[in-house]
Scaffold this active site. Structure first.
Site, PDB file in Angstrom:
ATOM      1  N   LYS A 284      18.358   7.363   5.126  1.00  0.00           N
ATOM      2  CA  LYS A 284      19.559   7.272   4.813  1.00  0.00           C
ATOM      3  C   LYS A 284      20.949   8.099   5.085  1.00  0.00           C
ATOM      4  CE  LYS A 284      18.226   4.585   0.867  1.00  0.00           C
ATOM      5  NZ  LYS A 284      17.405   4.421  -0.381  1.00  0.00           N
TER       6      LYS A 284
ATOM      7  N   ARG B  93       9.218   5.759  -0.659  1.00  0.00           N
ATOM      8  CA  ARG B  93       9.581   4.372  -0.013  1.00  0.00           C
ATOM      9  C   ARG B  93      10.122   4.640   1.370  1.00  0.00           C
ATOM     10  NH1 ARG B  93      13.748   0.991   0.799  1.00  0.00           N
ATOM     11  NH2 ARG B  93      13.453  -1.140   0.707  1.00  0.00           N
TER      12      ARG B  93
END
Ligand code: HH2
Length: 301
Positions: free
Chosen positions: A242, A277
């Site tokens: 991210k 995840r």
């Protein structure tokens, strides 16, 4: 002087160490690695590489061989500017993959990453047992009932706004404490799902790293995970590749952020996260298993 050992928070106890998903009862006795299988043409980090059915299955097999505990199949990108997808088109992307995975891997828990009840229902009918809703039921009033009817496991992720803007900063104001706001908003989601009949053992919470959050808020949430875990549900973290990792490290390409992801995952494990995840399954599996073994070992005196 402060004892340096006391500044390292021990892993928060997991009040709910099990996860009930459609009659299956998973013991969360080690960190769970959930492999991301995006079947979108425009996902931010692996966009378009696995759109074709066969390539998606090939990627799924590789992630399972690398040690994934479960797979999360998504057919709509939350990348800012990504084209919105109608329910029928999204279902047409994910259902054939879920059905093929269910046939080939009967024992592997399968999750569908969607905010639409119609897509969740279609994926559940095709054999998925988990619904990963990045809006935690905000965007489709039928979602909670759909999950309840199927007895599905649910991942309630914090976000604000619509699919088009939830990964931007349009709704990124938190005051004075992002952790308090996220905990309160997720508590509201738990209320919605519980009222619809979803059992507490079916729920996993996710702070939504990078969703309506600047990097400072994402860091505060990772540091503050024990306060989320204190709600009593297992906590999942999706830090993989991210933007905050890019901002911290200067690494521009999402696919090059594996090492930063490892750092985030291990820190999150120390703060109480139990499900992860990720795109890079082998790295996460290895790092989390080693960190977990150290956390479980008795320190010698
Ligand atoms: N992040 C993304 C998508 N789904 N689900 C949960 N529970 N937690 C997350 O942090 C999360 C999520 C965004 O990542 P990615 O799937 O790689 O990209 P895209 O949204 O473009 O498909």
């Amino acid at each position: 002087m402060t004892d340096p050992a006391s500044t390292l928070a021990p892993p928060a106890p997991v009040a709910a160490g099990r996860w009930r998903c459609r009659g299956r009862d998973f013991a969360l006795t080690r960190p769970w690695v959930i492999g991301i299988l995006n079947v979108t043409p425009d996902s931010f980090s692996d966009g378009g590489r696995f759109t074709a059915h066969d390539r998606a299955l090939e990627h799924a097999r590789a992630m399972l061989a690398d040690g994934a505990d479960a797979l999360d199949v998504g057919g709509e990108s939350t990348r800012p500017g990504a084209a919105p997808v109608e329910g029928a088109a999204e279902a047409a992307r994910v259902v054939p993959i879920v059905a093929a995975l269910r046939a080939e891997f009967p024992g592997v828990p399968l999750s569908v990453d969607t905010v639409k009840a119609s897509v969740a229902r279609a994926a559940l009918d095709a054999g998925a047992e988990i619904v990963n809703d990045v809006s935690a039921g905000r965007l489709d009033p039928a979602m909670a009932e759909t999950c309840a009817a199927a007895g599905a496991g649910v991942i309630l992720m914090h976000s604000r706004g619509t699919v088009a803007d939830m990964a931007t900063f349009v709704h990124a104001e938190y005051w004075p404490d992002p952790v308090a706001d996220v905990v309160a908003e997720l508590a509201g989601a738990i209320g919605r799902f519980s009222s619809a009949g979803v059992g507490s053992g079916q729920i996993v919470l996710d702070p939504g790293i990078g969703f309506s959050k600047r990097s400072a808020a994402s860091l505060a949430l990772l540091a503050g995970l024990p306060r989320l875990a204190a709600l009593g549900y297992p906590v999942l973290v999706g830090a993989s590749r991210k933007r905050f990792i890019g901002e911290l490290t200067g690494v521009q390409l999402p696919a090059d952020r594996m090492h930063g992801t490892t750092g985030a995952n291990v820190a999150a494990l120390l703060r109480g996260a139990r499900l992860f995840r990720v795109h890079d399954v082998a790295a996460a599996r290895q790092a989390l298993d080693v960190a977990w073994a150290i956390l479980q070992a008795e320190p010698s005196t």
